[in-house]
Every structure is written in C-alpha cells, then in structure tokens.
Design a protein around this motif. Structure first.
Motif, PDB file in Angstrom:
ATOM      1  N   GLU A 176       0.820  -1.207   0.000  1.00  0.00           N
ATOM      2  CA  GLU A 176       0.000   0.000   0.000  1.00  0.00           C
ATOM      3  C   GLU A 176       0.860   1.267   0.000  1.00  0.00           C
ATOM      4  N   GLU A 202       0.869   4.230  -2.768  1.00  0.00           N
ATOM      5  CA  GLU A 202       0.690   5.641  -2.419  1.00  0.00           C
ATOM      6  C   GLU A 202       1.869   6.468  -2.915  1.00  0.00           C
ATOM      7  N   GLU A 227       1.711   7.375  -6.491  1.00  0.00           N
ATOM      8  CA  GLU A 227       0.847   8.518  -6.753  1.00  0.00           C
ATOM      9  C   GLU A 227       1.507   9.836  -6.346  1.00  0.00           C
ATOM     10  N   ALA A 247       2.086   9.376   2.805  1.00  0.00           N
ATOM     11  CA  ALA A 247       1.581   8.085   2.322  1.00  0.00           C
ATOM     12  C   ALA A 247       1.080   7.245   3.493  1.00  0.00           C
ATOM     13  N   SER A 271      -2.114   8.623   4.890  1.00  0.00           N
ATOM     14  CA  SER A 271      -3.236   8.344   3.993  1.00  0.00           C
ATOM     15  C   SER A 271      -3.732   6.918   4.184  1.00  0.00           C
ATOM     16  N   ILE A 272      -2.804   6.003   4.368  1.00  0.00           N
ATOM     17  CA  ILE A 272      -3.168   4.594   4.559  1.00  0.00           C
ATOM     18  C   ILE A 272      -3.839   4.384   5.913  1.00  0.00           C
ATOM     19  N   LYS A 321      -2.992  14.289  -3.094  1.00  0.00           N
ATOM     20  CA  LYS A 321      -3.054  13.337  -1.984  1.00  0.00           C
ATOM     21  C   LYS A 321      -3.689  13.980  -0.753  1.00  0.00           C
TER      22      LYS A 321
END
Length: 569
Positions: free
Chosen positions: A386, A390, A393, A448, A451-452, A482
């Motif tokens: 994951e 991320e 991106e 990242a 976000s996860i 993001k």
C-alpha cells in the motif's frame, strides 16, 4: 473535527478567532508572518508543552481555546466518561478545551468549563488531532515510531498480541528478579529474618496490647507519693470535719452558724438566703470530707506494686527508643515486622520451583512474541504494497519500500528490530530510511502512511506543517492531490508555501504580520474567492496587478475544482 480556535495574547496575536471547516484547510502567508504561531496555539490548546515566552509582550497571560465536534469520536467520548467530563448530548457533543498560561509557568486547563490537571488535558487533547511538522517527519526515522505505525496498521488482532507480548515479558522479568532474590540473597535474607525474629520476640514479650501508658504513670505516681497523700488528706479532714482538739472543724463552725442564722431569720426574714447559702456550704464540705475519707482509706503502701510499675514503665521506655514514640507505634512496627517475615518466608520456596517458573514464563513470552512477529510480517507485507502504491501517486513510482525484520534483544516490544527500508532509485539496494531519505522523500512517506492509516483511528483532524518542504514541480501537484484525497476522510489543516497545494483547499486562511503604533501584530483572515486568487498570485511571485498571472491562477483554480468534482463523483 476542529470547529474553531480562539487565541488571545499569544505570540504576536492580540486576539483572533478562526472558524474551520471540513475538508482541506490551508494557512498561507509570507515567511515570518506567524503561521507557526497558529499551530503553536493549537498545540497549546491540546496540551503540548509550551514556553511562557509565547505570551504576548506586555501581557501577563495568554489564553488558547479550541472547540471540537466529537460526535463520531467514540474513543474520546468513552475517555471523557471515565473522567466524568462527558458533554451534554443537548450541546451536540461539542468539546471545548481551554488553557491559560501565565508568566509564572502556571497552567489553568479546562475541559467543557471544568478545571482539570494538565496530564488529563493532554491525554484528551492527544485523542483529537494528529500534528505533523518537520520534527514529526524526523521521528519517522526512529525505530519505535516505525513500530507504532506498523502496529497501528495491523488492527485489533495485532494490538492484542502486542499487549500480550509486553505482559508476558514483564512476567518473565519479574520471575527472574524473584529468582535472583531467592538464590542470590539467601544469606542477607537469613540475617534479616534473625533480626526480625529477635525484635518480634522482644516486643511480644512485653505484651503491650491494650496497655495504657498514661494509666500506668498515674498509678505509679499515686503509689510513689502515698505517704504524702495520706498526711495531706488527714490534715485537711481535721480542719474541715473531725477537728484537731485545739480548734473547731469547719463543719462544726458552719453548723453553729446555721443554728444562729435560723434564729436570725425570725427577726430578719431577708437573711433567709444567707441561711440557705450556709446550709449549702455545709453540705458541700461534708461531701468533700466523705470523698477525702474514701481516698485516705484506699491509699496503701505497696512497694512490690510500685517496683513492678517502675520496671514496666522502664521496659516500655526502652522499646519506645527502639521501635516508636508511643505504644501504638510499637504495635504498628511489630505488625510490619510480621508482614515482612511472611514475605521472606514466601521467598524461601524450593529453588527448583522458581527455576521452573522462570522457564515457563520465558517459554510463554517467546511463544507469544513469535506469534506476534509472524502476524507483523504479514501486516508488513500488506503495508509495503500500500505504501508503494501511495508513493507511486506521489511521483515516487520507481521507489521500493520494505519493512525489514532483524534479530534483536528480547523486550516488551518483541524479539526483532523493525526497520523501514527504501530504495529511491531503481537498481539500488534497500537501505534504512534513516540513512538515505531526503526531507522531501520523508514528507511523502509520512503523507503516504497517514493516507493509509486514515481509516484505522478515531482521529478526525490531521495537521501538516509545510509538508511541501523540499519538493516541487509535478511532485507538488501529486502531494496536493493526496492531501485533497485525504481530506475526504479527515479534516486536514495544512500550513504551506505552495500555491498548488493552496489551490486545492476548500477553505483558505491568510496570515499577515502588520506593523503599526510601535508594535507588530499577526492577523488571520478567511479569504473569499477573489482574495484567494490574489493570494495564490502572490505565492506564485506576482501581485494584484499581474493580470497574466492572475488569469493563470484562475485556470489553476478552475482545473483543481474540476479534478475534485470528478473524484467526488
């Protein structure tokens, strides 16, 4: 979600009230305008450590207040209920945190108007928002922070094993210590046991239970002065009752006076009260005489009892010098000795038994720790995939990310050392994040991870301080996207110097520093659409007269609005 922040006499701010919205909130302004002061004020309102020099020059105190909507924060509500601080449901479950800081370093903290200590205030504040600045990104380089992030991603099953591993480790270490106490301290323990037994025998032999030292002293004094007491009572009785053969006793004189007064009353009725007084006095003297006679008859010379009392009091005095100021203290000390002796006896279990206990607890720890490590490895594999997705991106498509497990010393956190690994460039070997990541890469890795993990906790508000540091170009656009995507799940506050990130904001605040009247003041303003265009133009290096740049900014705003509209659909 953070609803509002009120600041008074903090930093360069005289007074300011900021109302926040959901989604992405950005704070912009020139360098040095005071953006960091806003975040410092928010931190102070959440219980972070703050220095008294943040109080406005010329003021004695600063006040910061934050208002949160906690309707969806079940963990916060449960913790507030434990402290008896739950808000009234009629107030739409709003939570008000208020903190006053004065120059003497005193903090007055209130939750929904009720004064609480700073530790409780800080605990509740820590459940409301997650703040990330340059320092917080550096914490990502620390192994313990990396472990917390991994375990946070693992969810409930991993959380249970983490707690059980820590518990079995403590149990194992306690048994090791107990074994050392039993085997290593046997000689000292025996010496202490002998001392305790001697002291217990000495105290118990005195049989102090129910003894009254004051009563013993009174009896000793009576016997020691029996002869003198007898002479005094006899002399008084002669004077007031029996007479001494040379003069009349007081009762005789009062009796004669009573007879004469009785006759006098027939001639002077007004003297009746005098007669009554004399009669009362006669009764009192006779009562006194009877009491003194009783004392005289009960006084006896008993050298043996006196000797016993002297020895008894001397014994008590010796014990007081050793074991306490009063008999009660000595008895209490005796009880503590008995309890200590019981503990020492408990330690004297069979050495083979304690060895077995240590072995059992050790096996239990390693079994739990190994089970936890296996689950961590599975969780790490999912997190690795994951994070790489991320990072792709975030313009880090060629980056490899992994979580390494290396043998370590057994501890409450497990038997392995965990290390976040990264290879920023294809073909390069994975190396620890702490050794090769740049500031810009760290910012994106942190973003990242957040976000996860956004859906794994109750925190409704995320705060980023200059997440754009060290990055530019297309990467900035990716970071902005993001943040915008993250703002669909959480309320996001972001201090930024990037016009690209600011263009994505649902709400935009301008922080300015004004100089006038011999003082400097920081102001905060919520921008409307036209003002936002002017501010974005300034951030791109233009001003309100740069028509071409303003048109470019309008296109950016229109484009970003279109992107968000498509994503929301």
């Amino acid at each position: 979600m953070l609803i509002a922040l009120y600041i008074q006499d903090f930093g360069l701010i005289d007074s300011a009230e900021i109302e926040f919205s959901g989604g992405l909130n950005v704070l912009t302004g020139e360098t040095g305008a005071g953006k960091s002061v806003i975040l410092d004020a928010l931190k102070a309102s959440l219980g972070f450590r703050i220095q008294s020099d943040m109080i406005r020059t010329g003021r004695e105190r600063a006040v910061v207040q934050s208002l949160f909507d906690i309707n969806s924060l079940s963990g916060v509500l449960a913790r507030l209920e434990e402290y008896g601080l739950q808000p009234d449901a009629a107030d739409d479950l709003m939570l008000a945190l208020s903190r006053e800081i004065n120059r003497q370093g005193r903090n007055i903290c209130r939750i929904n108007g009720r004064i609480v200590n700073l530790s409780v205030f800080r605990e509740i504040g820590g459940l409301l928002a997650d703040l990330h600045g340059q320092h917080d990104q550096q914490s990502l380089l620390q192994n313990d922070k990396q472990v917390l992030l991994l375990d946070g991603f693992g969810g409930y099953d991993l959380e249970v094993l983490v707690k059980e591993t820590a518990r079995t480790y403590r149990e194992w270490q306690n048994n090791i210590k107990r074994k050392d106490d039993i085997i290593g301290g046997s000689r000292e323990r025996q010496q202490r046991r002998d001392t305790i037994k001697y002291q217990l025998e000495e105290i118990e032999a005195a049989k102090l239970a129910g003894e009254d030292e004051n009563q013993l002293n009174r009896r000793r004094n009576l016997l020691a002065n029996a002869e003198k007491i007898g002479l005094l009572t006899e002399g008084i009785l002669k004077k007031i009752h029996s007479g001494d053969g040379m003069s009349q006793a007081v009762v005789d004189l009062l009796g004669n006076s009573q007879t004469e007064l009785e006759e006098l009353v027939r001639y002077l009725p007004d003297t009746a009260s005098i007669f009554e007084n004399i009669q009362t006095a006669l009764c009192l003297v006779e009562d006194a005489a009877r009491e003194l006679s009783s004392y005289r008859e009960n006084i006896e010379m008993d050298p043996r009892e006196l000797n016993y009392l002297e020895e008894r009091l001397s014994q008590i005095e010796r014990l007081k010098k050793k074991y306490g100021d009063t008999i009660e203290d000595i008895v209490q000390y005796r009880n503590s000795l008995a309890a200590e002796l019981e503990q020492l006896d408990e330690l004297d279990i069979d050495a083979t038994g304690i060895e077995k206990l240590v072995e059992t607890s050790q096996n239990s720890y390693f079994a739990t720790a190994n089970k936890m490590e296996k689950l961590r490895e599975k969780v790490a594999e999912r997190l690795k995939k994951e994070v790489e997705a991320e990072l792709s991106e975030l313009e880090m498509a060629g980056v490899q990310f992994d979580i390494g497990f290396f043998p370590g010393a057994p501890g409450p956190g497990g038997i392995n050392k965990i290390e976040f690994m990264i290879s920023p460039n294809p073909g390069e070997p994975l190396k620890p994040l702490a050794k090769i990541a740049s500031g810009g890469e760290l910012s994106r890795v942190m973003l990242a991870l957040k976000s996860i993990l956004a859906g794994n906790d109750d925190l409704a508000t995320l705060v980023f301080d200059e997440v754009d540091a060290g990055i530019g170009g297309r990467t900035l656009r990716s970071v902005a996207e993001k943040l915008d995507k993250l703002a669909l799940k959480k309320q996001v506050l972001c201090v930024t110097h990037s016009a690209v990130i600011a263009a994505y904001a649902s709400t935009h605040y301008l922080i300015e520093k004004l100089v006038g009247d011999k003082k400097t003041t920081t102001t905060i303003k919520r921008l409307d659409d036209d003002e936002r265009i002017n501010e974005l133009s300034r951030m791109l290096g233009g001003d309100s007269t740069s028509e071409n740049l303003i048109e470019f900014v309008k296109k950016i705003r229109k484009k970003e609005s279109g992107v968000r509209s498509q994503e929301s659909e």
